[in-house]
Design an enzyme around this catalytic site. Structure first.
Site, PDB file in Angstrom:
ATOM      1  N   TYR A 101      15.020 -21.113   4.073  1.00 29.39           N
ATOM      2  CA  TYR A 101      13.970 -21.522   2.356  1.00 29.39           C
ATOM      3  C   TYR A 101      14.394 -20.184   1.389  1.00 29.39           C
ATOM      4  O   TYR A 101      13.806 -19.223   2.015  1.00 29.39           O
ATOM      5  CB  TYR A 101      13.048 -21.937   2.813  1.00 29.39           C
ATOM      6  CG  TYR A 101      12.436 -23.169   3.931  1.00 29.39           C
ATOM      7  CD1 TYR A 101      12.962 -23.944   3.504  1.00 29.39           C
ATOM      8  CD2 TYR A 101      12.806 -22.721   4.703  1.00 29.39           C
ATOM      9  CE1 TYR A 101      12.491 -25.572   3.850  1.00 29.39           C
ATOM     10  CE2 TYR A 101      12.679 -23.766   6.376  1.00 29.39           C
ATOM     11  CZ  TYR A 101      12.772 -24.950   5.603  1.00 29.39           C
ATOM     12  OH  TYR A 101      12.190 -26.257   6.131  1.00 29.39           O
ATOM     13  N   HIS A 131      13.674 -28.244   0.521  1.00 26.68           N
ATOM     14  CA  HIS A 131      14.886 -28.669   1.383  1.00 26.68           C
ATOM     15  C   HIS A 131      15.186 -27.540   1.784  1.00 26.68           C
ATOM     16  O   HIS A 131      15.251 -26.929   0.827  1.00 26.68           O
ATOM     17  CB  HIS A 131      15.710 -29.501   1.370  1.00 26.68           C
ATOM     18  CG  HIS A 131      15.198 -31.221   1.397  1.00 26.68           C
ATOM     19  ND1 HIS A 131      14.903 -31.692   2.380  1.00 26.68           N
ATOM     20  CD2 HIS A 131      14.902 -31.849  -0.162  1.00 26.68           C
ATOM     21  CE1 HIS A 131      14.158 -32.701   2.164  1.00 26.68           C
ATOM     22  NE2 HIS A 131      14.338 -33.149   0.843  1.00 26.68           N
ATOM     23  N   LYS A 137      22.890 -29.047   4.445  1.00 31.11           N
ATOM     24  CA  LYS A 137      22.655 -27.951   3.975  1.00 31.11           C
ATOM     25  C   LYS A 137      24.899 -26.993   3.999  1.00 31.11           C
ATOM     26  O   LYS A 137      25.393 -27.710   4.611  1.00 31.11           O
ATOM     27  CB  LYS A 137      22.431 -27.685   5.455  1.00 31.11           C
ATOM     28  CG  LYS A 137      20.735 -28.573   5.534  1.00 31.11           C
ATOM     29  CD  LYS A 137      20.440 -27.759   7.010  1.00 31.11           C
ATOM     30  CE  LYS A 137      18.943 -28.755   6.457  1.00 31.11           C
ATOM     31  NZ  LYS A 137      18.174 -29.186   5.795  1.00 31.11           N
TER      32      LYS A 137
END
Length: 377
Positions: free
Chosen positions: A312, A323, A354
Site C-alpha cells: 500500500y 486497494h 496489481k
C-alpha cells in the site's frame, strides 16, 4: 523479377538495387558497398517467405549436401535452423513483429545488423513505428525464449521477453525498473513492548496509531472480547521495528529448539527466531520489507495471492485503506524465471489489478527491483 541472395558465412548478400528496395524503404539488412546489403538469416527467410527474394544460393564453401544450390524458403529455413541456435523461435518473433508494423534489426551474433546499445542476451531490436534502423529509436529490446527455457532475472530490466510456446504462439512481457514511491506518513513510537512467541510478537498494550495509521500487525479481536489493544506482529514487522529501536521485548518464549535462547538484544532475538522458522529466506524478506518501508510504502503479507507481500503506497488510516498496488515476490540474485511460472504470476497479478514486482536480494546488499507485465506490441 525478384533478386536472389548469396549466403556467405552467416549473412546473405543481395546486390542490384537491394539497398533502395529493402534497406531504405523497409529497414531490412545493413548497407554494404554500392547498393548491396547484407541480410541476417532471419531477415532473408522473411523475405523469401513473402516472395520478395527469388531464392538464396547456399554457401559453396560451407560444405555439406546442397552447398552452392539456390533454394527457396523451406530449404533455407531448415538449413538455418540447423546452422543457428534457436533460429526457429527467433524467426517466429521476427515475423510476428514485422506483421505488426515494426522495423527490426537482429542484435545477437551471428545475426549481423543493427548497432543498438543493448544487452548481449537481446535477440532483436524493434524501432518506433515508422522509424528505420539508421534513424529510429529502439522501442523494444527483445529477448526470445521458448516456454521451457530458464531466463536469468538479474539484468533483465529494460528488455521485452517474447515467449514462444509449444504451439508457436507468442506472449510478450515487459520488464522494467519500477518506481515505488510511497506516501505513508507515520512514525512509530519508541516505547513499544512485546512478547516473542513461536513465530510472532504480541504487543499487549499497543500504542494508538501503530495499527490504524502505520498498518503494523493485526489486532486480536472478537465479538465478545474483554481485552483491548492487543496487536500481533509478524516476525518481519517486529524485526524491522526492533532494528529502528521502536520495539523491545519483555519476554521471549522459547520454542524448544533453542531459538533466540542465547540472544540478548531484541533485534537479534527476533531475527534468530525468523531464521529458525524460515531459514535464509527470512533475511531476504526482511531486507525487502525494510526497503519498502524506507520508501514510505506499507508491505503486508501476500500469502493469499501466492506472493511474499502486497503493498500500500499511501495509508492514512486502515479504515480508509486503498486497494494495494503491487504483489511482490522476493527471490535470490541468481534466480532464473521459468516462463510458465512467470506467466502464471503475471496473470494472477493482472487478475487482481496489481503490478507484479520482483525483489532480487541476498538479504545484505542492494536490492534489484523488477516489474513484469503483459504487453501487446
Amino acid at each position: 523479377m525478384q533478386p536472389t541472395g548469396d549466403l556467405r558465412g552467416d549473412a546473405v548478400h543481395v546486390g542490384g538495387d537491394a539497398r533502395q528496395r529493402f534497406y531504405d524503404s523497409r529497414g531490412y539488412g545493413r548497407p554494404l558497398e554500392g547498393n548491396a546489403i547484407a541480410l541476417s538469416r532471419v531477415e532473408a527467410a522473411h523475405l523469401l517467405f513473402r516472395g520478395d527474394l527469388a531464392g538464396v544460393t547456399l554457401d559453396a564453401n560451407g560444405g555439406g549436401s546442397g552447398a552452392g544450390d539456390t533454394v527457396g524458403f523451406e530449404r533455407f529455413f531448415v538449413d538455418s535452423a540447423a546452422a543457428v541456435e534457436r533460429f526457429a523461435v527467433r524467426y517466429l518473433v521476427y515475423a510476428d513483429l514485422r506483421d505488426r508494423g515494426f522495423y527490426l534489426s537482429p542484435a545477437r551474433d551471428p545475426w549481423p545488423g543493427g548497432d543498438a546499445d543493448v544487452a548481449d542476451a537481446v535477440d532483436l531490436v524493434a524501432y518506433e513505428r515508422g522509424a528505420t534502423p539508421d534513424t529510429g529509436t529502439v522501442h523494444y529490446a527483445i529477448r526470445v525464449v521458448g516456454e521451457r527455457e530458464a531466463v536469468p532475472a538479474s539484468g533483465l530490466a529494460g528488455q521485452t521477453l517474447a515467449v514462444v510456446d509449444e504451439e508457436s504462439d507468442i506472449t510478450y512481457f515487459g520488464v522494467d525498473r519500477p518506481a515505488i514511491d510511497g506516501a505513508t506518513d507515520y512514525e512509530p513510537p519508541a516505547d513499544v513492548r512485546g512478547v516473542l512467541l513461536s513465530d510472532r510478537v504480541v504487543v499487549w498494550d499497543a500504542p494508538d496509531g501503530l495499527y490504524e495509521r502505520g498498518f503494523y500487525g493485526q489486532p486480536l479481536t472478537g465479538r465478545a472480547a474483554a481485552v483491548e489493544g492487543v496487536l500481533q506482529l509478524s516476525l518481519l514487522e517486529a524485526a524491522s521495528l526492533a532494528a529502528d529501536d521502536r520495539l523491545g521485548l519483555d519476554e521471549v518464549v522459547e520454542t524448544g529448539d533453542g531459538a533466540a535462547e542465547s540472544e540478548s538484544d531484541t533485534t537479534a532475538a527476533i531475527v534468530a527466531r525468523g531464521r529458525a522458522v524460515e531459514g535464509d529466506r527470512f533475511d531476504r524478506r526482511l531486507a525487502t520489507y525494510r526497503d519498502l518501508r524506507d520508501r514510505d510504502a506499507v508491505p503486508k503479507t501476500g500469502f493469499k495471492f501466492g506472493a511474499d507481500f502486497r503493498t500500500y503506497l499511501d495509508v492514512e488510516t486502515v479504515e480508509s485503506l486503498p486497494h494495494s498496488e503491487h504483489l511482490v515476490r522476493v527471490v535470490e540474485p541468481g534466480h532464473a524465471f521459468a516462463p510458465r511460472e512467470l506467466s502464471l504470476d503475471v496473470r494472477l497479478a493482472g487478475g487482481v489489478r496489481k503490478q507484479l514486482l520482483f525483489a532480487l536480494t541476498d538479504g545484505t546488499g542492494p536490492i534489484e527491483w523488477l516489474s513484469v507485465g503483459r504487453l501487446t506490441p
